[in-house]
Every structure is written in structure tokens, then in C-alpha cells.
Design a protein around this motif. Structure first.
Motif, mmCIF file in Angstrom:
data_model
loop_
_atom_site.group_PDB
_atom_site.id
_atom_site.type_symbol
_atom_site.label_atom_id
_atom_site.label_comp_id
_atom_site.label_asym_id
_atom_site.label_seq_id
_atom_site.Cartn_x
_atom_site.Cartn_y
_atom_site.Cartn_z
ATOM 1 N N GLU A 101 0.805 -1.302 -0.078
ATOM 2 C CA GLU A 101 0.099 0.144 -0.090
ATOM 3 C C GLU A 101 0.889 1.323 -0.139
ATOM 4 O O GLU A 101 0.601 2.417 -0.561
ATOM 5 C CB GLU A 101 -0.802 0.049 1.208
ATOM 6 N N LEU A 102 1.826 1.097 0.877
ATOM 7 C CA LEU A 102 2.782 2.447 0.853
ATOM 8 C C LEU A 102 3.755 2.610 -0.249
ATOM 9 O O LEU A 102 4.036 3.544 -0.893
ATOM 10 C CB LEU A 102 3.646 2.354 2.125
ATOM 11 N N LYS A 103 4.223 1.423 -0.891
ATOM 12 C CA LYS A 103 4.778 1.587 -2.209
ATOM 13 C C LYS A 103 4.112 2.117 -3.063
ATOM 14 O O LYS A 103 4.262 2.873 -4.107
ATOM 15 C CB LYS A 103 5.328 0.030 -2.462
ATOM 16 N N LYS A 104 2.764 1.628 -3.291
ATOM 17 C CA LYS A 104 1.691 1.968 -4.378
ATOM 18 C C LYS A 104 1.558 3.420 -4.400
ATOM 19 O O LYS A 104 1.307 4.130 -5.376
ATOM 20 C CB LYS A 104 0.550 1.210 -4.325
ATOM 21 N N ASN A 105 1.306 3.920 -3.076
ATOM 22 C CA ASN A 105 0.797 5.343 -3.069
ATOM 23 C C ASN A 105 2.015 6.291 -2.977
ATOM 24 O O ASN A 105 1.973 7.489 -3.015
ATOM 25 C CB ASN A 105 0.417 5.701 -1.537
#
Length: 514
Positions: free
Chosen positions: A264-268
Motif C-alpha cells: 500500500e505504501l509503495k503503491k501510494n
């Protein structure tokens, strides 16, 4: 060969005879006995009283001046010391803190905890504590916790209790309700994930069930000689098999949440952002905050999924079970003491009676509820969430009580016994008396941590103490103002056998609308 067989048979017969005789003696005595029998040590009376071990320990320690030495069967190397003496606690937890550690034996018993804040010593413990202290002290963390509790109470807890009270004659296990509430709550605070344990249909959530089983198995390791549970672990039978299966399920849950959060953090694109001064950066779950710290400093001490898993597991224990225990025993005591309940309601009415129901108080508002604070302290004194603590010495020492301690010798603190000690709390030590914690000016009375040990003491004092009080007050005030709670069978409410002090058969209650 024949002579050897005969000798072994005689030895076994002798030991069994001693066991049976010791059990008979223990059963026939009206006062606690703690005899060091040949070969078998003090194990028989311990096993005979295992079903009510906390009460037995409290009475025994009181009769022995607050400290006793425990010796197990000669072949088990079970040697330890049990104390409820505040002077010993102060000596071990504060004055000689560096000489007393959790130790390797503790970490082996509490294997599922990994290398988190509860099990580590020295620099690893200091690093864990410093990191968590930094996260807890973020300006917006208190507000973040407040928002989650508000939402969970408003959307899940109050509707569920409303549903129960509408079913005439319906009985609910309030401890199960709190277990589910706190599991959802801690998942949201730590993981940013809501497993929805708390709903009207009371669903079975595998991770929650596995977590409970792991804790029960850890307590089991304290009740048998180490070679017994080690053999069970090697053979994968009995309680050890249950622990292995439970840990596998819960670890799968945690590692899945960690992987999802990283993705999630990587995607955002947020995992590389450094916005330490932004309030919004820390208005997030603790797992996100931990991953951001990992990305900022690339510190080997705090990197990798294993570190995150251990940190999260320890936070679960700290923020979930202790709150469940505190709420369960608080409501049991308040429900069985109508005058105390009336005073709590009067305090709420005086401060917030103008508010429309249902309502939730905020962090600043609950700080005004001094009498409720006293009631919570009394519940923690009489029924400490963690009923015993464990340490061992690094180098030989003599405790203030005069007892010698040596490396590898287990030292147990009985928090349950400390809360029921006349010398500490006075003649009315068995009374549920919130006034004990309120000064003549109406403020909260301070008790030294080495006497009121529920939040640990010395450098290891609980980081979440203030947050815990706020959480319990918010939940308790909301329920008490909206509902009457009536315990169905007071005689069925007894402490369980686990590393966390819950009730053995739950807390069966009827709910009425106020």
C-alpha cells in the motif's frame, strides 16, 4: 540387570508414595502448606492448588512474610523465588535494575513474543522502548486513538448492547464482548485493519482465536517442568501442538498485514517521503509509522518483517488483553457494588448530564472523571491484568528480605498477592473502595509503582499507562451512562489460569437500558 530394575522400581514406588502422601497432607490442611519433600520438592501442593493458584499464592505469601523459595523435583532443576514484598520489587525493578533481566529462560518460555519489548534485555530492549516511546508521543497519536475508539463504540459496541437489551431475558458474555472489541480496536490502531470481531452474530475470527490459544499455551509452560513441555514441543503433541498451530495462524495474519501495508505504501509512493514535522504523517496506524521509521533510517535493529512482526505481537499483548481484563473486572466489581455505580453515574451526570444519549467523551473530558479513575485503579489492584512478573539475576545478590538470588534462578512477583496485602493497603485491603485513590482535595492519589505494580515499575514502567486509562474511561463511561449491567451468577466469576487475568467462565450479564 535384575538389581537395577528392582532399584528403579523401588525409586518410582518411593516417589509415588511421597506424592500421594504429600497430596493427602495438602488436602487435609486448612492453612497453606509449602513443604520441601524429598525428591519431589514442593510440586505436589502447587499442583493441588493450581485451580486457584493466585489466591493460594496470596495467602501463602502473607503467611511467610511476603517471600518464599520454591523447589521442584530434584530432576527438573525447578528452583525459584516468589515475592510480593514491595521492598524487593523496588530493589529488583529500580535500585539494581541492571542486575536483573528477563533472561534466556524467559525468552524460551515466551517464544511467540519473539524479540519484542517484553522479552528483550539490554540494548535491544532500549531500542524497542525508545522507538515505541517516540511513536506514542506523537502529537496526533492520542487523537488517532480517540477517533478509532469513538467509531468502534458508536458503530459496533453500542448497537450490539442495544440489540442484547431488546431481547428480553437475553444473557451476554461481557468478557467476550470486550475481547472482540479490543481485538478490533488494537488491529485498527496497530495494523489499520478491522477484522470485525465485534458484531451481532459474534463471528469466529481465526486470528483472534489463535492469539488466545497462544497465550493459554504459554501459561501451561509455567505449570509443568521445562523438560515436559520441551518434549511435547519436540513430539508436537498436547498443548505444544496447539501453540504451534495457533502461532502459525496468527503469524500468517500478521505477515499478511505487513505485506499488504508495504504494498500500500509503495503503491501510494509514501514510503520514501520524510515528513516528520507533519501531524498528518503520524495520524496513521502504528505499523505504517514503524515502516516509515524503517525507511527513513535503514537501521538494522528495526528493519525486516521479523522485527515488525515481533513489535506488533508485543503491542497486541500490551494493548489488547490488558484492556479486556481491566474492563471485565471493572464491570464485575461495579455491578456488584451498587453504591460505587451510583457515585460513578453521579459524577458523569454532574459533568456531562447535559449531553444527549448516546454519547462519547473525548480525551480531555474523561480526565475530569476522578471517581471513575479511582474505581479503575481498585479493579487493577484487586485483579491485575498481568498477575505475575518474572526476572532473574545476572550476578548473585541478596534481596532486602534477606533471600539470596543467583544467576538463572527464577524470580516471580505475585502482583495478585501484592494487591491483597494488608501491610500495603491497610485493614480494608479486600474492599472495593475507589475513595482510596482520591485525596481530600478531590485529586487522584499517587501510589508508588513498586506497591501498585499493575503497570510495572522502574525503567520498564508501561509506556501506555496514560493511554490505557483514557481508553478504559471512554469505554466504561459510555456503557455505564447508557446501560445497566447485571451479573447473572456472581459465584461463577473466578480468575482463569493464563498469563492474563481474565475470568474462567466469562462474565455473563443482562443488559438494561437506562
Amino acid at each position: 540387570m535384575v538389581m537395577l530394575t528392582i532399584s528403579l522400581a523401588m525409586a518410582v514406588t518411593l516417589i509415588l508414595t511421597l506424592f500421594l502422601y504429600a497430596f493427602h497432607q495438602t488436602k487435609s490442611l486448612k492453612t497453606p502448606a509449602f513443604t520441601n519433600w524429598p525428591f519431589i520438592g514442593m510440586l505436589p501442593q502447587f499442583l493441588w492448588n493450581i485451580s486457584h493458584i493466585h489466591e493460594y499464592s496470596a495467602i501463602l505469601l502473607k503467611s511467610k512474610g511476603g517471600t518464599i523459595e520454591f523447589i521442584g523435583p530434584w530432576f527438573t532443576k525447578m528452583v525459584g523465588l516468589i515475592t510480593s514484598d514491595p521492598i524487593n520489587v523496588h530493589h529488583i525493578m529500580s535500585k539494581k535494575f541492571d542486575n536483573f533481566v528477563k533472561g534466556d529462560s524467559f525468552r524460551e518460555v515466551f517464544e511467540p513474543f519473539g524479540e519484542g519489548i517484553f522479552t528483550t534485555d539490554s540494548h535491544k530492549w532500549k531500542y524497542n522502548r525508545t522507538l515505541l516511546q517516540f511513536l506514542f508521543k506523537q502529537r496526533s497519536f492520542e487523537a488517532f486513538q480517540e477517533k478509532i475508539i469513538h467509531n468502534k463504540v458508536e458503530k459496533s459496541l453500542i448497537p450490539l448492547l442495544n440489540h442484547v437489551q431488546q431481547q428480553k431475558g437475553s444473557v451476554v458474555d461481557l468478557q467476550d464482548v470486550f475481547n472482540r472489541f479490543t481485538f478490533d480496536n488494537i488491529c485498527l490502531i496497530i495494523l489499520g485493519h478491522d477484522p470485525n470481531c465485534l458484531s451481532i452474530d459474534f463471528p469466529e475470527v481465526a486470528a483472534e482465536k489463535a492469539f488466545n490459544q497462544a497465550e493459554e499455551s504459554i501459561f501451561y509452560r509455567h505449570t509443568v517442568p521445562p523438560f515436559v513441555w520441551r518434549l511435547q514441543s519436540w513430539l508436537q503433541i498436547g498443548e505444544e501442538k496447539k501453540m504451534t498451530e495457533a502461532c502459525k495462524i496468527f503469524d500468517q495474519f500478521l505477515f499478511s498485514c505487513i505485506a499488504s501495508k508495504r504494498e500500500e505504501l509503495k503503491k501510494n509512493g509514501k514510503n520514501n517521503e520524510i515528513e516528520a514535522e507533519s501531524d498528518e504523517t503520524h495520524r496513521v496506524d502504528l505499523l505504517t509509522a514503524l515502516i516509515r521509521e524503517e525507511q527513513k533510517y535503514k537501521n538494522s535493529e528495526s528493519s525486516g518483517d521479523k522485527f515488525l512482526r515481533d513489535a506488533v505481537f508485543n503491542l497486541f499483548v500490551a494493548g489488547r488483553d490488558t484492556i479486556t481484563s481491566s474492563l471485565t473486572w471493572l464491570f464485575y466489581l461495579v455491578a456488584t457494588h451498587p453504591l460505587v455505580e451510583a457515585k460513578i453515574l453521579e459524577e458523569i451526570k454532574e459533568n456531562f448530564g447535559h449531553k444527549e444519549k448516546p454519547w462519547m467523551l473525548n480525551v480531555d473530558e474523561v480526565k475530569k472523571l476522578v471517581y471513575l479513575h479511582g474505581a479503575i485503579c481498585e479493579a487493577l489492584r484487586l485483579f491485575p491484568p498481568i498477575p505475575f512478573e518474572r526476572k532473574e539475576a545476572v550476578t548473585p545478590d541478596i534481596l532486602p528480605s534477606g533471600h539470596h538470588v543467583y544467576p538463572k534462578k527464577m524470580i516471580l512477583f505475585s502482583l495478585y498477592a501484592m494487591g491483597r496485602d494488608k501491610d500495603i493497603w491497610g485493614e480494608d485491603y479486600l474492599e472495593f473502595k475507589p475513595e482510596r485513590w482520591i485525596s481530600e482535595r478531590g485529586g487522584i492519589v499517587y501510589a508508588p509503582s513498586y506497591k501498585f505494580f499493575s503497570f510495572n515499575a522502574g525503567p520498564r514502567t508501561c509506556l501506555g499507562r496514560d493511554l490505557a486509562f483514557i481508553q478504559v474511561k471512554m469505554i466504561a463511561a459510555s456503557i455505564l451512562w447508557n446501560f445497566g449491567v447485571h451479573v447473572v451468577d456472581v459465584n461463577q466469576v473466578t480468575p482463569n489460569l493464563s498469563i492474563v487475568l481474565l475470568t474462567k467462565h466469562g462474565l455473563k450479564v443482562k443488559i438494561a437500558k437506562r
